[in-house]
Design an enzyme around this catalytic site. Structure first.
Site, PDB file in Angstrom:
ATOM      1  N   HIS A  82       1.799 -17.943 -10.314  1.00  0.00           N
ATOM      2  CA  HIS A  82       1.400 -16.600  -9.869  1.00  0.00           C
ATOM      3  C   HIS A  82       0.374 -16.724  -8.753  1.00  0.00           C
ATOM      4  O   HIS A  82      -0.600 -17.454  -8.880  1.00  0.00           O
ATOM      5  CB  HIS A  82       0.817 -15.810 -11.038  1.00  0.00           C
ATOM      6  CG  HIS A  82       0.561 -14.380 -10.686  1.00  0.00           C
ATOM      7  ND1 HIS A  82       1.509 -13.398 -10.864  1.00  0.00           N
ATOM      8  CD2 HIS A  82      -0.503 -13.781 -10.121  1.00  0.00           C
ATOM      9  CE1 HIS A  82       1.033 -12.255 -10.428  1.00  0.00           C
ATOM     10  NE2 HIS A  82      -0.194 -12.447  -9.979  1.00  0.00           N
ATOM     11  N   ASP A 161      -0.805  -2.094 -17.614  1.00  0.00           N
ATOM     12  CA  ASP A 161      -1.131  -2.612 -16.277  1.00  0.00           C
ATOM     13  C   ASP A 161      -0.485  -1.748 -15.194  1.00  0.00           C
ATOM     14  O   ASP A 161      -1.100  -1.472 -14.168  1.00  0.00           O
ATOM     15  CB  ASP A 161      -0.686  -4.063 -16.123  1.00  0.00           C
ATOM     16  CG  ASP A 161      -0.979  -4.560 -14.705  1.00  0.00           C
ATOM     17  OD1 ASP A 161      -2.164  -4.512 -14.314  1.00  0.00           O
ATOM     18  OD2 ASP A 161      -0.044  -4.926 -13.987  1.00  0.00           O
ATOM     19  N   ARG A 168      -6.179   1.910 -10.041  1.00  0.00           N
ATOM     20  CA  ARG A 168      -7.135   1.041  -9.324  1.00  0.00           C
ATOM     21  C   ARG A 168      -6.868   1.086  -7.831  1.00  0.00           C
ATOM     22  O   ARG A 168      -7.794   1.079  -7.017  1.00  0.00           O
ATOM     23  CB  ARG A 168      -7.015  -0.406  -9.826  1.00  0.00           C
ATOM     24  CG  ARG A 168      -7.608  -0.605 -11.209  1.00  0.00           C
ATOM     25  CD  ARG A 168      -7.154  -1.930 -11.790  1.00  0.00           C
ATOM     26  NE  ARG A 168      -7.576  -3.055 -10.987  1.00  0.00           N
ATOM     27  CZ  ARG A 168      -6.916  -4.218 -10.922  1.00  0.00           C
ATOM     28  NH1 ARG A 168      -5.798  -4.391 -11.613  1.00  0.00           N
ATOM     29  NH2 ARG A 168      -7.369  -5.191 -10.180  1.00  0.00           N
ATOM     30  N   SER A 183      -5.122  -7.850 -15.477  1.00  0.00           N
ATOM     31  CA  SER A 183      -3.875  -7.370 -14.905  1.00  0.00           C
ATOM     32  C   SER A 183      -2.843  -8.503 -14.832  1.00  0.00           C
ATOM     33  O   SER A 183      -1.707  -8.380 -15.310  1.00  0.00           O
ATOM     34  CB  SER A 183      -4.166  -6.811 -13.505  1.00  0.00           C
ATOM     35  OG  SER A 183      -2.994  -6.643 -12.766  1.00  0.00           O
ATOM     36  N   LYS A 187       0.531  -9.523 -17.932  1.00  0.00           N
ATOM     37  CA  LYS A 187       1.950  -9.676 -17.584  1.00  0.00           C
ATOM     38  C   LYS A 187       2.429 -11.091 -17.889  1.00  0.00           C
ATOM     39  O   LYS A 187       3.532 -11.293 -18.378  1.00  0.00           O
ATOM     40  CB  LYS A 187       2.151  -9.372 -16.088  1.00  0.00           C
ATOM     41  CG  LYS A 187       1.933  -7.899 -15.774  1.00  0.00           C
ATOM     42  CD  LYS A 187       2.005  -7.609 -14.286  1.00  0.00           C
ATOM     43  CE  LYS A 187       0.784  -8.089 -13.550  1.00  0.00           C
ATOM     44  NZ  LYS A 187       0.462  -7.410 -12.317  1.00  0.00           N
TER      45      LYS A 187
HETATM   46  N1  URA Z   1      -2.132  -9.155  -8.795  1.00  0.00           N
HETATM   47  C1  URA Z   1      -1.982  -8.468  -9.947  1.00  0.00           C
HETATM   48  O1  URA Z   1      -0.944  -8.547 -10.616  1.00  0.00           O
HETATM   49  N2  URA Z   1      -3.011  -7.699 -10.356  1.00  0.00           N
HETATM   50  C2  URA Z   1      -4.155  -7.581  -9.677  1.00  0.00           C
HETATM   51  O2  URA Z   1      -5.037  -6.878 -10.119  1.00  0.00           O
HETATM   52  C3  URA Z   1      -4.289  -8.290  -8.464  1.00  0.00           C
HETATM   53  C4  URA Z   1      -3.257  -9.087  -8.047  1.00  0.00           C
END
Ligand code: URA
Length: 419
Positions: A82, A161, A168, A183, A187
């Protein structure tokens, strides 16, 4: 419990409990707490911060707001990567064919681009007919058949999220270490990969402008992963200047395929190999980074990575001919060559401003509902640190609309310095 009291507590810099966090998340997801109260709490968290315990509790409450997948009954190790987001960051695309060629499963669930940063799903959709929306059954089917899925996050994964991120985004509370950790990790834990590698960016084009904050974020991501039973590692990478030579969806697919051929630009190839090697080490395929990198490098010339990518595209209903003919993805109608006005060295190509320059050509979206023009973007012929001569082309803007070109040029002129 009263929402007011929880906001008040955090506003005054006090710790909020696991029960309070769960109360907020559960009742926000089911619509009982309004956006304005959660906005106030997010702003309090932004200014007052959360300690690690609060961050972990927030992550777990958000994970438990939806479905969680278990991948441990698949026969091979599972690993995902990620990135915290950047400009020209197409690395997920070459990584999946590369890493899965080593008999490792990569369940890559990605997002869309917003603001100056691009998103993997938008890039993949530059390939004609490429499908990214698959339900749980199809997701597992892709992993069993082909070890790879490059798909969007299902509605059922971490719905908290989805709601919080949208809030946000409009309340200037994205760039908080705790909120980003919760966040991303909600996931990733829900998606189920056993091993996780994070590419944590710092610099003008990243959420974390300072390297120290990126380091702290990386530490949180790894610690939360470990507590959730995942192996994790990270790379800190510079996002002060765009990654690679291409910014924009069609262009980034072209660069990804060039990487798979072993002909990508050095910075993107190096980062792909670094992240790929970390993924292979975490998944237990190789013991050390040096061997893993060498094994990755050996396979470019075999054509194996291109075969893997062809198969991924086929199974996700895209047109695999793209690998041999980039014009299967329709190019933009016009190209503008931006030339140097003097002899010198390019001392700056600012990632944020170049990301904006690409966005306004149509490559990105300012608001969630904006349509993307996959053909547009920026091709950098000369990168930061290189010499240029007067009248030499530094970059090419791919565009379809004059007004958008003019807007893009404003950002380019602001973002470049030649001395
Ligand atoms: N990527 C995400 O999935 N969430 C964030 O808050 C920032 C980057």
């Amino acid at each position: 419990m009263r929402v007011y009291d929880i906001i008040y507590k955090k506003r005054n810099g006090n710790e909020i409990s696991k029960e309070e966090i769960e109360f907020i998340i559960n009742n926000y997801v089911n619509g009982k707490i309004p956006d304005y109260q959660v906005s106030a709490l997010l702003m309090a968290i932004f200014f007052r911060g959360m300690d690690f315990k609060e961050t972990l509790n927030l992550t777990l409450a958000m994970t438990n707001s939806g479905e969680t997948y278990k991948l441990d009954d698949l026969d091979l190790p599972t690993v995902d990567k990620h990135s915290t987001g950047g400009v020209g960051d197409k690395i997920s695309i070459p990584l999946v064919p590369i890493v899965t060629s080593f008999d490792v499963i990569v369940p890559m669930m990605s997002g869309r681009g917003l603001g100056h940063t691009g998103g993997t799903l938008d890039k993949l959709e530059a390939i004609p007919n490429f499908k990214v929306n698959f339900g749980k059954e199809d997701f597992f089917d892709l992993l069993r058949k082909n070890k790879a899925a490059m798909i969007g996050q299902s509605e059922k994964i971490a719905p908290a999220d989805r709601k919080l991120y949208a809030l946000r985004d409009v309340t200037a509370t994205v760039d908080s270490i705790s909120l980003i950790t919760a966040s991303i990790m909600s996931k990733k834990i829900a998606e189920g990969a056993e091993n996780l590698v994070f590419d944590v960016k710092y610099g003008s084009g990243a959420f974390m402008k300072e390297k120290e904050n990126a380091e702290k974020l990386a530490g949180y991501l790894v610690k939360v992963s470990n507590i959730a039973g995942r192996n994790a590692d990270f790379v800190l990478s510079d996002m002060n200047t765009p990654l690679g030579q291409m910014i924009g969806n069609r262009l980034e697919i072209i660069e990804s395929i060039e990487i798979l051929k072993g002909q990508g630009p050095k910075d993107t190839t190096d980062l792909t190999e670094e992240l790929g090697a970390k993924m292979l080490v975490l998944a237990g395929i190789y013991e050390d980074m040096g061997t893993a990198k060498k094994e990755i490098q050996k396979r470019y010339e075999t054509g194996l990575y291109l075969d893997r990518f062809r198969k991924i595209i086929e199974l996700q209903e895209g047109n695999p001919k793209v690998i041999d003919d980039y014009n299967i993805m329709i190019p933009s109608e016009y190209r503008y060559e931006f030339k140097s006005d003097k002899d010198g060295i390019i001392i700056k190509e600012d990632a944020y401003l170049f990301g904006m320059a690409a966005l306004v050509t149509g490559a990105g979206r300012e608001r969630k509902e904006d349509e993307i023009d996959h053909s547009c973007g920026i091709e950098l012929l000369k990168k930061e640190g290189e010499n240029v001569s007067r009248n030499e082309t530094i970059l090419i803007i791919h565009y379809n609309n004059e007004a958008k070109l003019r807007n893009s040029l404003k950002y380019i002129k602001k973002g470049i310095s030649i001395e």
